[in-house]
Scaffold this active site. Structure first.
Site, PDB file in Angstrom:
ATOM      1  N   LYS A  73       0.845  -1.203   0.000  1.00 17.55           N
ATOM      2  CA  LYS A  73       0.000   0.000   0.000  1.00 17.55           C
ATOM      3  C   LYS A  73       0.877   1.248   0.000  1.00 17.55           C
ATOM      4  O   LYS A  73       2.090   1.189   0.192  1.00 17.55           O
ATOM      5  CB  LYS A  73      -0.906   0.000   1.234  1.00 17.55           C
ATOM      6  N   ARG A 105      -9.772   0.335  15.812  1.00 18.93           N
ATOM      7  CA  ARG A 105      -9.725   1.004  14.515  1.00 18.93           C
ATOM      8  C   ARG A 105     -10.712   0.245  13.633  1.00 18.93           C
ATOM      9  O   ARG A 105     -11.857   0.068  14.022  1.00 18.93           O
ATOM     10  CB  ARG A 105      -8.275   0.996  13.987  1.00 18.93           C
ATOM     11  N   HIS A 157      -5.402  -6.909  13.787  1.00 20.51           N
ATOM     12  CA  HIS A 157      -4.154  -6.154  13.734  1.00 20.51           C
ATOM     13  C   HIS A 157      -3.731  -5.739  15.136  1.00 20.51           C
ATOM     14  O   HIS A 157      -4.544  -5.269  15.935  1.00 20.51           O
ATOM     15  CB  HIS A 157      -4.347  -4.906  12.863  1.00 20.51           C
ATOM     16  N   ARG A 165       1.709 -10.603   7.747  1.00 20.89           N
ATOM     17  CA  ARG A 165       1.629  -9.433   6.864  1.00 20.89           C
ATOM     18  C   ARG A 165       2.842  -8.549   7.152  1.00 20.89           C
ATOM     19  O   ARG A 165       2.928  -7.923   8.213  1.00 20.89           O
ATOM     20  CB  ARG A 165       0.345  -8.637   7.119  1.00 20.89           C
ATOM     21  N   TYR A 170      14.902  31.097   6.115  1.00 23.44           N
ATOM     22  CA  TYR A 170      13.775  31.865   6.650  1.00 23.44           C
ATOM     23  C   TYR A 170      13.818  31.926   8.177  1.00 23.44           C
ATOM     24  O   TYR A 170      14.058  30.936   8.852  1.00 23.44           O
ATOM     25  CB  TYR A 170      12.454  31.233   6.219  1.00 23.44           C
ATOM     26  N   CYS A 203      13.138  24.743   3.308  1.00 25.12           N
ATOM     27  CA  CYS A 203      12.225  25.513   2.446  1.00 25.12           C
ATOM     28  C   CYS A 203      11.446  24.571   1.531  1.00 25.12           C
ATOM     29  O   CYS A 203      11.647  23.358   1.526  1.00 25.12           O
ATOM     30  CB  CYS A 203      13.029  26.510   1.624  1.00 25.12           C
ATOM     31  N   ASP A 245      11.645  24.163  -1.697  1.00 27.53           N
ATOM     32  CA  ASP A 245      12.408  23.558  -2.789  1.00 27.53           C
ATOM     33  C   ASP A 245      13.855  23.245  -2.430  1.00 27.53           C
ATOM     34  O   ASP A 245      14.574  22.702  -3.274  1.00 27.53           O
ATOM     35  CB  ASP A 245      12.449  24.514  -3.987  1.00 27.53           C
TER      36      ASP A 245
END
Length: 403
Positions: free
Chosen positions: A33, A136, A168, A224, A267, A319, A321
């Protein structure tokens, strides 16, 4: 080779899957997944199958259908659907779907008709999930008798075959936690209720990666393994199985520059040089999934990368990028390789190292990375940094390229 990329060693995935199968001695479900935990779903699935994995596991129907479209025809379980999902295509594709409730089973029954399964064809393949304490997904203990009764009725009328019953763990990476024994006992009780109703599933499964390694009693018919299949340790220091991390994240050094004492970086000016130094600019950032937490507030104690055979600390805020590293007066050539994380064989940090700095888990580090990075596949750790055409992007499966 790309300016910044994810390099995935398929040989490492195969090696990990084989090692896990040998250790556990039962059937293996490799969980692919979330785009194969960031490693590429189709290529990871093929590597797992080549290593003998009898099952694959995914969360969503889109992931299941993508595997079928990519050529996988083996046993495949999908476990996270919503009422609006059309289950007919996955049932028609011979995918095992998971139901938690009677209402979920009714949706499967309706989809089976549309898919030509059941009374008009082969029974659909359905697995039932019971909640044993994770709170869950899955049927509660109170719901379970009604769920298994409806499931058995659907078997009798030919709508489906109940192929599995599963649950699980919540804390399997901590073997001494009493919740593990409590969940295993709850699973046994659920299996007994299902058996009394007449269900005889093909596979019973409870163990995730950590439990597969640490709790043999929980292995049942199938384990699993997600994280461990990619070489990341679900329980560091708790076992002796050597796993090989399959992912390396690398980039080309974009710029090297000198700064004076007192110069502040990035920054917010969260880091200020106390002495003259050199900085290196790495051309990826949070748009590629590099966590801003890796900068540890922009000061000392953040994540490191490998440049010029030395670990270099991140300085200042990460940042969108790019981010900056302290080269400590060194001047490696622009274009030199930067290793953010990898298997650690060249002295580079690992995903687990980054997870500790970011106060998270290695799952998050590898699954969030992407953005504008491309993905390149190699076959063997020694080839990860080779530049020849045998290991170029022609190894990418259709749809596998990161965008």
């Amino acid at each position: 080779m790309s300016r910044a990329e994810i390099v995935v060693d398929l040989a490492a995935i195969r090696r990990n899957v084989r090692a896990l199968r040998e250790r556990t001695g039962v059937a293996m479900m490799t969980v692919v997944k979330a785009d194969g935990y960031g490693h590429g779903m189709l290529a990871s699935a093929r590597a797992a199958r080549e290593a003998g994995s009898e099952w694959l596991g995914v969360a969503t129907i889109d992931e299941a259908l993508a595997l079928r479209a990519g050529g996988d025809s083996g046993r495949l379980l999908c476990w996270l659907t919503v009422p609006a999902d059309d289950l007919a295509p996955v049932l028609a594709a011979d995918v095992d779907v998971t139901a938690y409730t009677v209402e979920g089973l009714e949706r499967v029954a309706a989809a089976a008709v549309r898919a030509g399964r059941g009374a008009t064809g082969r029974p659909a393949r359905v697995q039932l999930k019971v909640d044993t304490g994770l709170s869950r997904g899955g049927a509660t203990a109170a719901q379970w008798p009604e769920v298994v009764a409806r499931a058995r009725a659907g078997e009798r009328d030919g709508t489906w075959r109940i192929t599995g019953i599963w649950s699980h763990f919540s804390t399997s990476e901590i073997p001494e936690d009493p919740a593990n024994a409590e969940q295993e006992a709850a699973f046994e009780e659920a299996l007994a209720v299902a058996a009394a109703a007449g269900l005889q599933p093909e596979v019973r499964h409870l163990a995730n990666s950590a439990a597969a390694l640490l709790r043999p009693s929980s292995r049942y018919d199938l384990v699993r393994c997600g994280l461990a299949s990619y070489g990341l340790d679900p329980a560091p220091g708790r076992h002796d199985l050597a796993l090989v991390p399959a992912m390396t994240v690398r980039a080309d050094l974009a710029l090297v520059k000198q700064i004076d004492a007192g110069a502040s970086v990035s920054y917010g000016h969260t880091w200020t040089a106390t002495a003259p130094t050199t900085l290196g600019l790495v051309p990826i950032g949070y748009a590629e999934g590099i966590s801003r937490h890796a900068a540890a507030g922009g000061g000392d104690g953040g994540a490191e990368v490998l440049v010029g055979k030395r670990r270099r600390p991140i300085r200042g805020a990460i940042c969108m990028d790019q981010f900056v590293v302290d080269l400590d007066g060194d001047t490696p050539p622009e274009g030199d390789e930067v290793l953010l994380w990898g298997p650690g064989t060249r002295g580079e940090p690992t995903a687990e190292d980054w997870a500790r700095v970011c106060d998270t888990i290695s799952y998050e580090i590898v699954t969030r990375v992407g953005g504008r990075l491309t993905r390149r596949y190699v076959d063997g750790v020694a080839d990860q940094h080779a530049h020849d055409d045998r290991h170029d992007d022609r190894h990418d499966a259709p749809g596998e390229r990161k965008r």
